[in-house]
Design an enzyme around this catalytic site. Structure first.
Site, PDB file in Angstrom:
ATOM      1  N   SER A 119      43.756  37.095 -23.218  1.00 59.97           N
ATOM      2  CA  SER A 119      43.616  36.773 -24.644  1.00 59.97           C
ATOM      3  C   SER A 119      44.293  37.802 -25.532  1.00 59.97           C
ATOM      4  CB  SER A 119      42.132  36.800 -25.028  1.00 59.97           C
ATOM      5  OG  SER A 119      41.424  35.834 -24.341  1.00 59.97           O
ATOM      6  N   HIS A 140      48.541  31.270 -22.087  1.00 54.94           N
ATOM      7  CA  HIS A 140      47.222  31.425 -22.722  1.00 54.94           C
ATOM      8  C   HIS A 140      46.640  30.067 -23.159  1.00 54.94           C
ATOM      9  CE1 HIS A 140      44.735  33.251 -26.250  1.00 54.94           C
ATOM     10  NE2 HIS A 140      44.005  33.111 -25.169  1.00 54.94           N
ATOM     11  N   GLU A 152      49.428  28.978 -25.643  1.00 54.22           N
ATOM     12  CA  GLU A 152      50.368  29.986 -26.165  1.00 54.22           C
ATOM     13  C   GLU A 152      51.197  30.485 -24.995  1.00 54.22           C
ATOM     14  OE1 GLU A 152      47.766  32.981 -27.997  1.00 54.22           O
ATOM     15  OE2 GLU A 152      48.885  32.805 -29.849  1.00 54.22           O
ATOM     16  N   ASN A 190      44.488  34.821 -31.434  1.00 55.34           N
ATOM     17  CA  ASN A 190      43.413  35.819 -31.519  1.00 55.34           C
ATOM     18  C   ASN A 190      43.690  36.928 -32.537  1.00 55.34           C
ATOM     19  OD1 ASN A 190      41.513  34.688 -29.788  1.00 55.34           O
ATOM     20  ND2 ASN A 190      42.699  35.348 -28.012  1.00 55.34           N
TER      21      ASN A 190
HETATM   22  C1  LIG Z   1      39.383  33.504 -27.081  1.00 53.52           C
HETATM   23  C2  LIG Z   1      40.731  33.003 -26.792  1.00 53.52           C
HETATM   24  O1  LIG Z   1      41.477  33.695 -26.120  1.00 53.52           O
HETATM   25  C3  LIG Z   1      41.290  31.762 -27.350  1.00 53.52           C
HETATM   26  C4  LIG Z   1      40.328  30.640 -27.599  1.00 53.52           C
HETATM   27  O2  LIG Z   1      40.112  29.810 -26.755  1.00 53.52           O
HETATM   28  S1  LIG Z   1      39.574  30.676 -29.067  1.00 53.52           S
HETATM   29  C5  LIG Z   1      38.497  29.281 -29.014  1.00 53.52           C
HETATM   30  C6  LIG Z   1      39.235  28.028 -29.348  1.00 53.52           C
HETATM   31  N1  LIG Z   1      38.305  26.940 -29.331  1.00 53.52           N
HETATM   32  C7  LIG Z   1      37.678  26.530 -30.431  1.00 53.52           C
HETATM   33  O3  LIG Z   1      37.907  27.032 -31.522  1.00 53.52           O
HETATM   34  C8  LIG Z   1      36.682  25.448 -30.213  1.00 53.52           C
HETATM   35  C9  LIG Z   1      36.002  25.058 -31.499  1.00 53.52           C
HETATM   36  N2  LIG Z   1      35.062  23.971 -31.224  1.00 53.52           N
HETATM   37  C10 LIG Z   1      35.460  22.697 -31.092  1.00 53.52           C
HETATM   38  O4  LIG Z   1      36.618  22.354 -31.233  1.00 53.52           O
HETATM   39  C11 LIG Z   1      34.383  21.697 -30.806  1.00 53.52           C
HETATM   40  O5  LIG Z   1      33.150  22.227 -31.221  1.00 53.52           O
HETATM   41  C12 LIG Z   1      34.310  21.285 -29.278  1.00 53.52           C
HETATM   42  C13 LIG Z   1      35.563  20.519 -28.910  1.00 53.52           C
HETATM   43  C14 LIG Z   1      34.148  22.473 -28.355  1.00 53.52           C
HETATM   44  C15 LIG Z   1      33.093  20.421 -29.104  1.00 53.52           C
HETATM   45  O6  LIG Z   1      33.204  19.362 -29.994  1.00 53.52           O
HETATM   46  P1  LIG Z   1      31.913  18.580 -30.560  1.00 53.52           P
HETATM   47  O7  LIG Z   1      32.416  17.463 -31.381  1.00 53.52           O
HETATM   48  O8  LIG Z   1      30.964  19.547 -31.132  1.00 53.52           O
HETATM   49  O9  LIG Z   1      31.179  18.116 -29.282  1.00 53.52           O
HETATM   50  P2  LIG Z   1      31.365  16.843 -28.427  1.00 53.52           P
HETATM   51  O10 LIG Z   1      31.535  15.606 -29.247  1.00 53.52           O
HETATM   52  O11 LIG Z   1      30.208  16.911 -27.497  1.00 53.52           O
HETATM   53  O12 LIG Z   1      32.696  17.164 -27.656  1.00 53.52           O
HETATM   54  C16 LIG Z   1      33.982  16.783 -28.104  1.00 53.52           C
HETATM   55  C17 LIG Z   1      34.804  16.625 -26.858  1.00 53.52           C
HETATM   56  O13 LIG Z   1      34.859  17.876 -26.160  1.00 53.52           O
HETATM   57  C18 LIG Z   1      34.377  17.721 -24.818  1.00 53.52           C
HETATM   58  N3  LIG Z   1      33.756  18.981 -24.464  1.00 53.52           N
HETATM   59  C19 LIG Z   1      32.842  19.653 -25.171  1.00 53.52           C
HETATM   60  N4  LIG Z   1      32.561  20.821 -24.573  1.00 53.52           N
HETATM   61  C20 LIG Z   1      33.314  20.882 -23.450  1.00 53.52           C
HETATM   62  C21 LIG Z   1      33.474  21.852 -22.420  1.00 53.52           C
HETATM   63  N5  LIG Z   1      32.823  23.017 -22.428  1.00 53.52           N
HETATM   64  N6  LIG Z   1      34.335  21.571 -21.413  1.00 53.52           N
HETATM   65  C22 LIG Z   1      35.023  20.412 -21.393  1.00 53.52           C
HETATM   66  N7  LIG Z   1      34.919  19.472 -22.348  1.00 53.52           N
HETATM   67  C23 LIG Z   1      34.082  19.707 -23.374  1.00 53.52           C
HETATM   68  C24 LIG Z   1      33.453  16.535 -24.914  1.00 53.52           C
HETATM   69  O14 LIG Z   1      33.335  15.886 -23.687  1.00 53.52           O
HETATM   70  C25 LIG Z   1      34.175  15.632 -25.904  1.00 53.52           C
HETATM   71  O15 LIG Z   1      35.225  14.925 -25.251  1.00 53.52           O
HETATM   72  P3  LIG Z   1      35.909  13.604 -25.889  1.00 53.52           P
HETATM   73  O16 LIG Z   1      36.614  14.017 -27.139  1.00 53.52           O
HETATM   74  O17 LIG Z   1      36.830  13.142 -24.803  1.00 53.52           O
HETATM   75  O18 LIG Z   1      34.782  12.661 -26.178  1.00 53.52           O
HETATM   76  N1  LIG Z   2      36.498  32.714 -23.074  1.00 51.39           N
HETATM   77  C1  LIG Z   2      37.486  32.228 -23.791  1.00 51.39           C
HETATM   78  O1  LIG Z   2      37.256  31.500 -24.767  1.00 51.39           O
HETATM   79  C2  LIG Z   2      38.892  32.532 -23.421  1.00 51.39           C
HETATM   80  C3  LIG Z   2      39.186  33.502 -22.488  1.00 51.39           C
HETATM   81  N2  LIG Z   2      40.488  33.746 -22.166  1.00 51.39           N
HETATM   82  C4  LIG Z   2      40.818  34.766 -21.185  1.00 51.39           C
HETATM   83  O2  LIG Z   2      40.649  34.212 -19.885  1.00 51.39           O
HETATM   84  C5  LIG Z   2      40.220  35.225 -18.975  1.00 51.39           C
HETATM   85  C6  LIG Z   2      38.917  34.801 -18.358  1.00 51.39           C
HETATM   86  O3  LIG Z   2      37.954  34.616 -19.363  1.00 51.39           O
HETATM   87  P1  LIG Z   2      36.641  33.752 -19.121  1.00 51.39           P
HETATM   88  O4  LIG Z   2      36.921  32.648 -18.195  1.00 51.39           O
HETATM   89  O5  LIG Z   2      36.072  33.479 -20.449  1.00 51.39           O
HETATM   90  O6  LIG Z   2      35.735  34.857 -18.411  1.00 51.39           O
HETATM   91  P2  LIG Z   2      34.470  34.646 -17.455  1.00 51.39           P
HETATM   92  O7  LIG Z   2      33.677  35.883 -17.574  1.00 51.39           O
HETATM   93  O8  LIG Z   2      33.844  33.323 -17.741  1.00 51.39           O
HETATM   94  O9  LIG Z   2      35.146  34.521 -16.020  1.00 51.39           O
HETATM   95  C7  LIG Z   2      35.869  35.546 -15.404  1.00 51.39           C
HETATM   96  C8  LIG Z   2      35.746  35.330 -13.918  1.00 51.39           C
HETATM   97  O10 LIG Z   2      36.640  36.216 -13.269  1.00 51.39           O
HETATM   98  C9  LIG Z   2      35.927  36.746 -12.158  1.00 51.39           C
HETATM   99  N3  LIG Z   2      36.550  37.963 -11.688  1.00 51.39           N
HETATM  100  C10 LIG Z   2      36.332  39.246 -12.102  1.00 51.39           C
HETATM  101  N4  LIG Z   2      37.098  40.074 -11.371  1.00 51.39           N
HETATM  102  C11 LIG Z   2      37.813  39.315 -10.494  1.00 51.39           C
HETATM  103  C12 LIG Z   2      38.752  39.595  -9.478  1.00 51.39           C
HETATM  104  N5  LIG Z   2      39.124  40.844  -9.206  1.00 51.39           N
HETATM  105  N6  LIG Z   2      39.266  38.574  -8.759  1.00 51.39           N
HETATM  106  C13 LIG Z   2      38.902  37.303  -9.022  1.00 51.39           C
HETATM  107  N7  LIG Z   2      37.999  36.958  -9.968  1.00 51.39           N
HETATM  108  C14 LIG Z   2      37.471  37.971 -10.704  1.00 51.39           C
HETATM  109  C15 LIG Z   2      34.524  36.952 -12.702  1.00 51.39           C
HETATM  110  O11 LIG Z   2      33.600  37.160 -11.644  1.00 51.39           O
HETATM  111  P3  LIG Z   2      32.235  37.971 -11.987  1.00 51.39           P
HETATM  112  O12 LIG Z   2      31.508  37.128 -12.986  1.00 51.39           O
HETATM  113  O13 LIG Z   2      31.575  38.024 -10.632  1.00 51.39           O
HETATM  114  O14 LIG Z   2      32.649  39.302 -12.522  1.00 51.39           O
HETATM  115  C16 LIG Z   2      34.323  35.614 -13.395  1.00 51.39           C
HETATM  116  O15 LIG Z   2      33.924  34.592 -12.506  1.00 51.39           O
HETATM  117  C17 LIG Z   2      40.136  36.527 -19.797  1.00 51.39           C
HETATM  118  O16 LIG Z   2      41.356  37.212 -19.680  1.00 51.39           O
HETATM  119  C18 LIG Z   2      39.937  36.005 -21.205  1.00 51.39           C
HETATM  120  O17 LIG Z   2      40.364  36.900 -22.186  1.00 51.39           O
HETATM  121  C19 LIG Z   2      41.524  33.034 -22.694  1.00 51.39           C
HETATM  122  C20 LIG Z   2      41.278  32.034 -23.583  1.00 51.39           C
HETATM  123  C21 LIG Z   2      39.941  31.733 -24.064  1.00 51.39           C
END
Ligand SMILES: CC(=O)CC(=O)SCCNC(=O)CCNC(=O)[C@H](O)C(C)(C)COP(=O)(O)OP(=O)(O)OC[C@H]1O[C@@H](n2cnc3c(N)ncnc32)[C@H](O)[C@@H]1OP(=O)(O)O
Ligand SMILES: NC(=O)C1=CN([C@@H]2O[C@H](COP(=O)(O)OP(=O)(O)OC[C@H]3O[C@@H](n4cnc5c(N)ncnc54)[C@H](OP(=O)(O)O)[C@@H]3O)[C@@H](O)[C@H]2O)C=CC1
Length: 291
Positions: A119, A140, A152, A190
């Site tokens: 991320s 990403h 990304e 991010n």
């Molecule tokens: C941190 C990083 O590195 C980068 C990132 O990822 S940042 C995070 C980016 N993501 C976001 O910002 C998510 C913001 N949230 C949302 O868009 C919505 O709340 C959401 C799509 C997660 C859920 O939507 P919602 O309308 O509240 O719920 P809901 O109607 O139950 O779900 C919408 C759809 O998502 C699916 N869904 C919900 N949660 C899910 C999950 N965890 N896994 C898979 N599918 C999921 C549902 O099945 C549904 O599918 P359909 O459109 O095909 O019907």
């Molecule tokens: N969460 C998010 O919304 C997003 C996350 N990301 C990125 O994706 C990556 C994973 O995040 P996320 O899935 O949320 O994290 P989680 O904590 O859900 O999952 C990470 C997994 O990796 C496992 N792990 C740790 N060390 C090792 C290793 N050496 N070999 C294999 N597996 C290992 C962990 O095991 P254990 O639990 O046993 O430590 C765990 O099962 C990160 O780089 C994160 O920044 C990108 C986009 C969105």
């Protein structure tokens, strides 16, 4: 180069989603994690999420069965040797990612593309420790992977055109859309999203609002699908803190200072949905704000 076999390292919330969409797109997938429990949970979750897609008519029972059959699991990282593209999606810690690539390198073929779903961490730096910086890229996905349209693509300083184009083809085959980001801390999504989440935690810390009022404000006042604190719990508070630290260290600007309250939640092990407690408590039927 043609990509047919995809390796996924880490079977957490991102790894299971990446395996899910890759298998549905017809790739053969090998998913690995250090924990067999994590692999078992990931397969159960993929099954559940695909079943939901079947019930909505998005895919057929046959497509689900075929996709599940294309996913194999292993706790032995080096079993990913024959993969054409390896996407690392392990914990957001540079030393963890480096150790994974170090261990993989002697076992992969010379054309294998290495990708990280990080991320925030520098792709150039991760790549520089490998024997193939030109075949290393940031790939990403967004969470939840099966739903979110964006990937990304981040080129490190040495990433070559063949690698970038091969990964763009994968994005196309997954039915997703790419945006290209230069390799700077936390890339585009991010860089913009995480300071907003951190600011929401500051608003909570300073008593500007409580968890409900902050999330309601942003959902109804800015039309965000989730409030920032709900989204932080969804992403994982450890991941949010790790991203803020990369921004703070990498850009050396106090505007990226992680909120001490975010640090406190992480130190408590309250990491959000994945540990059933964060800004909300998920142990009951409906989430209850913890502040
Ligand atoms: C941190 C990083 O590195 C980068 C990132 O990822 S940042 C995070 C980016 N993501 C976001 O910002 C998510 C913001 N949230 C949302 O868009 C919505 O709340 C959401 C799509 C997660 C859920 O939507 P919602 O309308 O509240 O719920 P809901 O109607 O139950 O779900 C919408 C759809 O998502 C699916 N869904 C919900 N949660 C899910 C999950 N965890 N896994 C898979 N599918 C999921 C549902 O099945 C549904 O599918 P359909 O459109 O095909 O019907
Ligand atoms: N969460 C998010 O919304 C997003 C996350 N990301 C990125 O994706 C990556 C994973 O995040 P996320 O899935 O949320 O994290 P989680 O904590 O859900 O999952 C990470 C997994 O990796 C496992 N792990 C740790 N060390 C090792 C290793 N050496 N070999 C294999 N597996 C290992 C962990 O095991 P254990 O639990 O046993 O430590 C765990 O099962 C990160 O780089 C994160 O920044 C990108 C986009 C969105």
């Amino acid at each position: 180069m043609t990509i047919e076999k995809v390796g996924v390292v880490g079977a957490g919330q991102m790894g299971n989603g990446i395996a899910h969409v890759s298998a549905l797109a017809g790739y053969t997938v090998m998913m690995t994690d250090i924990s067999q429990d994590a692999l078992d949970s990931a397969i159960a979750l993929i099954d559940k999420n695909m079943t939901r897609q079947v019930s909505k008519g998005a895919i057929s029972e046959d497509e689900k069965a075929a996709a599940l059959a294309r996913i194999a699991c292993t706790t032995t990282l080096t079993d990913l040797g024959p993969c054409d593209l390896i996407i690392e999606a392990a914990t957001e810690r540079e030393t963890v990612k480096q150790a994974i690539f170090d261990e993989l390198l002697p076992h992969i073929h010379e054309n294998t593309i290495l990708a990280s779903n990080t991320s925030s961490i520098s792709i150039t730096r991760l790549a520089s420790r490998t024997d193939r910086p030109e075949k290393f890229i940031g790939f990403h996905f967004m969470n939840p992977v099966p739903i979110m349209q964006l990937v990304e693509l981040i080129r490190g300083i040495a990433t070559d055109d063949a690698t970038f184009n091969a990964c763009q083809e994968v994005v196309d085959r997954l039915g997703k859309t790419s945006a290209t980001s230069e390799d700077f801390p936390a890339f585009i999504v991010n860089r913009i999203l995480m300071p907003m989440i951190n600011e929401a935690v500051y608003a909570l810390y300073e008593g500007v609002g409580n968890v409900s009022s902050i999330d309601t404000s942003m959902k109804l006042g800015a039309n965000h699908p989730m409030g920032p604190l709900e989204l932080a719990d969804f992403i994982g508070l450890d991941t949010c803190l790790a991203i803020m630290n990369v921004l703070h260290d990498g850009l050396a600007d106090t505007k990226y200072r992680p909120c001490p309250l975010l640090t406190k939640y992480v130190e408590a092990g309250w990491l959000g949905r994945k540990t059933k407690r964060g800004f909300y408590d998920y142990r009951g039927e409906t989430p209850v704000p913890t502040r």
